[in-house]
Write a protein that holds these residues in place. Structure first.
Motif, PDB file in Angstrom:
ATOM      1  N   ALA A  44       0.816  -1.217   0.000  1.00  0.00           N
ATOM      2  CA  ALA A  44       0.000   0.000   0.000  1.00  0.00           C
ATOM      3  C   ALA A  44       0.848   1.264   0.000  1.00  0.00           C
ATOM      4  N   GLY A  45       2.014   1.223   0.606  1.00  0.00           N
ATOM      5  CA  GLY A  45       2.823   2.430   0.729  1.00  0.00           C
ATOM      6  C   GLY A  45       3.821   2.656  -0.390  1.00  0.00           C
ATOM      7  N   SER A  46       3.860   1.776  -1.380  1.00  0.00           N
ATOM      8  CA  SER A  46       4.864   1.927  -2.435  1.00  0.00           C
ATOM      9  C   SER A  46       4.500   3.048  -3.392  1.00  0.00           C
ATOM     10  N   PRO A  47       5.458   3.932  -3.734  1.00  0.00           N
ATOM     11  CA  PRO A  47       5.174   4.983  -4.716  1.00  0.00           C
ATOM     12  C   PRO A  47       5.183   4.469  -6.149  1.00  0.00           C
ATOM     13  N   ILE A  48       5.685   3.254  -6.361  1.00  0.00           N
ATOM     14  CA  ILE A  48       5.737   2.675  -7.706  1.00  0.00           C
ATOM     15  C   ILE A  48       4.662   1.607  -7.791  1.00  0.00           C
ATOM     16  N   ARG A  49       3.615   1.905  -8.549  1.00  0.00           N
ATOM     17  CA  ARG A  49       2.493   0.977  -8.657  1.00  0.00           C
ATOM     18  C   ARG A  49       1.823   1.151 -10.010  1.00  0.00           C
ATOM     19  N   TYR A  50       1.249   0.068 -10.486  1.00  0.00           N
ATOM     20  CA  TYR A  50       0.526   0.111 -11.753  1.00  0.00           C
ATOM     21  C   TYR A  50      -0.528  -0.971 -11.717  1.00  0.00           C
ATOM     22  N   ARG A  51      -1.667  -0.697 -12.334  1.00  0.00           N
ATOM     23  CA  ARG A  51      -2.710  -1.712 -12.446  1.00  0.00           C
ATOM     24  C   ARG A  51      -3.365  -1.609 -13.812  1.00  0.00           C
ATOM     25  N   THR A  52      -3.846  -2.730 -14.297  1.00  0.00           N
ATOM     26  CA  THR A  52      -4.498  -2.759 -15.598  1.00  0.00           C
ATOM     27  C   THR A  52      -5.454  -3.940 -15.655  1.00  0.00           C
ATOM     28  N   ASP A  53      -6.376  -3.905 -16.609  1.00  0.00           N
ATOM     29  CA  ASP A  53      -7.447  -4.891 -16.699  1.00  0.00           C
ATOM     30  C   ASP A  53      -7.768  -5.212 -18.149  1.00  0.00           C
ATOM     31  N   PHE A 151      -9.197 -13.003 -11.140  1.00  0.00           N
ATOM     32  CA  PHE A 151      -9.919 -13.536 -12.294  1.00  0.00           C
ATOM     33  C   PHE A 151     -11.396 -13.656 -11.925  1.00  0.00           C
ATOM     34  N   THR A 152     -12.262 -12.988 -12.707  1.00  0.00           N
ATOM     35  CA  THR A 152     -13.684 -12.958 -12.400  1.00  0.00           C
ATOM     36  C   THR A 152     -14.488 -13.233 -13.666  1.00  0.00           C
ATOM     37  N   LYS A 153     -15.385 -14.220 -13.625  1.00  0.00           N
ATOM     38  CA  LYS A 153     -16.235 -14.489 -14.787  1.00  0.00           C
ATOM     39  C   LYS A 153     -17.196 -13.335 -15.003  1.00  0.00           C
ATOM     40  N   VAL A 154     -17.295 -12.877 -16.236  1.00  0.00           N
ATOM     41  CA  VAL A 154     -18.210 -11.802 -16.614  1.00  0.00           C
ATOM     42  C   VAL A 154     -18.841 -12.165 -17.957  1.00  0.00           C
ATOM     43  N   LYS A 155     -19.823 -11.394 -18.365  1.00  0.00           N
ATOM     44  CA  LYS A 155     -20.412 -11.608 -19.677  1.00  0.00           C
ATOM     45  C   LYS A 155     -19.338 -11.384 -20.741  1.00  0.00           C
ATOM     46  N   GLY A 156     -19.154 -12.348 -21.606  1.00  0.00           N
ATOM     47  CA  GLY A 156     -18.148 -12.220 -22.655  1.00  0.00           C
ATOM     48  C   GLY A 156     -16.815 -12.836 -22.325  1.00  0.00           C
ATOM     49  N   GLY A 157     -16.690 -13.445 -21.143  1.00  0.00           N
ATOM     50  CA  GLY A 157     -15.421 -14.090 -20.818  1.00  0.00           C
ATOM     51  C   GLY A 157     -15.014 -13.956 -19.369  1.00  0.00           C
ATOM     52  N   VAL A 158     -13.770 -13.593 -19.163  1.00  0.00           N
ATOM     53  CA  VAL A 158     -13.204 -13.472 -17.815  1.00  0.00           C
ATOM     54  C   VAL A 158     -12.531 -12.113 -17.682  1.00  0.00           C
ATOM     55  N   HIS A 159     -12.907 -11.394 -16.641  1.00  0.00           N
ATOM     56  CA  HIS A 159     -12.253 -10.119 -16.342  1.00  0.00           C
ATOM     57  C   HIS A 159     -10.965 -10.423 -15.583  1.00  0.00           C
ATOM     58  N   VAL A 160      -9.837 -10.038 -16.159  1.00  0.00           N
ATOM     59  CA  VAL A 160      -8.537 -10.267 -15.534  1.00  0.00           C
ATOM     60  C   VAL A 160      -7.980  -8.926 -15.083  1.00  0.00           C
ATOM     61  N   HIS A 161      -7.663  -8.866 -13.823  1.00  0.00           N
ATOM     62  CA  HIS A 161      -7.092  -7.649 -13.229  1.00  0.00           C
ATOM     63  C   HIS A 161      -5.700  -7.980 -12.708  1.00  0.00           C
ATOM     64  N   THR A 162      -4.744  -7.105 -12.967  1.00  0.00           N
ATOM     65  CA  THR A 162      -3.419  -7.287 -12.398  1.00  0.00           C
ATOM     66  C   THR A 162      -2.891  -5.963 -11.882  1.00  0.00           C
TER      67      THR A 162
END
Length: 202
Positions: A44-53, A151-162
């Motif tokens: 939580a305290g890191s200044p270097i972070r990135y997320r994408t989906d 990994f979460t099942k959604v309409k149209g496939g799987v929502h992948v978050h990293t």
């Protein structure tokens, strides 16, 4: 090596905290409701972070197998040049693996190959995985990277978050460059995972 940019990095940290720095502030986009695996997440305290989906049009079982059969990563993601399991059996909490990937030159670090030793901190089958560890190369060191996948099942496939965070004096001395490198790596990984899973599903 990053020391010559400490003042710029200090400004970048301030901007990040204020939500002003573009690359580091972007990750607040559509993440799943809980960005954690069994109650644990990135630093939580890191200044270097990135997320994408992304949404992958393939069965969850296919995506999960690709991501957790780590010894086969080089077959579908070119940036992984070598990998070895340091234990046996299915990937689980406590599993360890060592892998290498090239790191391009930056204004403050040379091109090198990073050796990463990852330990699985949490895992829930077909739902999430969290690992962490150091990455070390000639002229470049990340003391601790923490990498989360959900990994979460959604309409149209799987929502992948990293999402991932890095900590360490060297990379924290140039937050914008480190964040850009982290973001490029995660975006490429997600593209490769999507392409591999959807190709198998056709």
């Amino acid at each position: 090596m990053f020391a010559i940019r400490i003042r710029a990095a200090a400004l970048a940290v301030s901007l990040t905290a204020a939500g002003v720095l573009g690359i580091a502030a972007q990750p607040a986009l559509a993440a799943p409701r809980a960005s954690e695996c069994r109650g644990q997440g990135v630093d939580a305290g890191s200044p270097i972070r990135y997320r994408t989906d992304t949404v992958i049009d393939a069965p969850l079982s296919t995506i999960w197998k690709l991501q957790t059969d780590v010894e086969r990563w080089p077959s579908w993601q070119p940036p992984v040049t070598t990998i070895e399991r340091l234990d046996h059996g299915p990937l689980r909490k406590g599993s360890r693996f060592r892998w290498t990937t090239p790191a391009p030159a930056t204004p403050t670090t040379p091109a090198t190959t990073l050796e990463i030793t990852s330990t699985v901190k949490q895992l829930k089958r077909d739902a999430c995985i969290l690992w962490s560890g150091p990455a070390i190369g000639d002229g470049l060191r990340i003391d601790r990277g923490v990498h989360l996948w959900t990994f979460t099942k959604v309409k149209g496939g799987v929502h992948v978050h990293t999402e991932e965070t890095w900590t360490g004096a060297q990379v924290e001395a140039d937050v914008p460059t480190a964040t850009a490198a982290l973001g490029a790596g995660l975006e490429a990984w997600l593209r490769d995972l999507k392409a591999a899973a959807e190709a198998r599903h056709r």
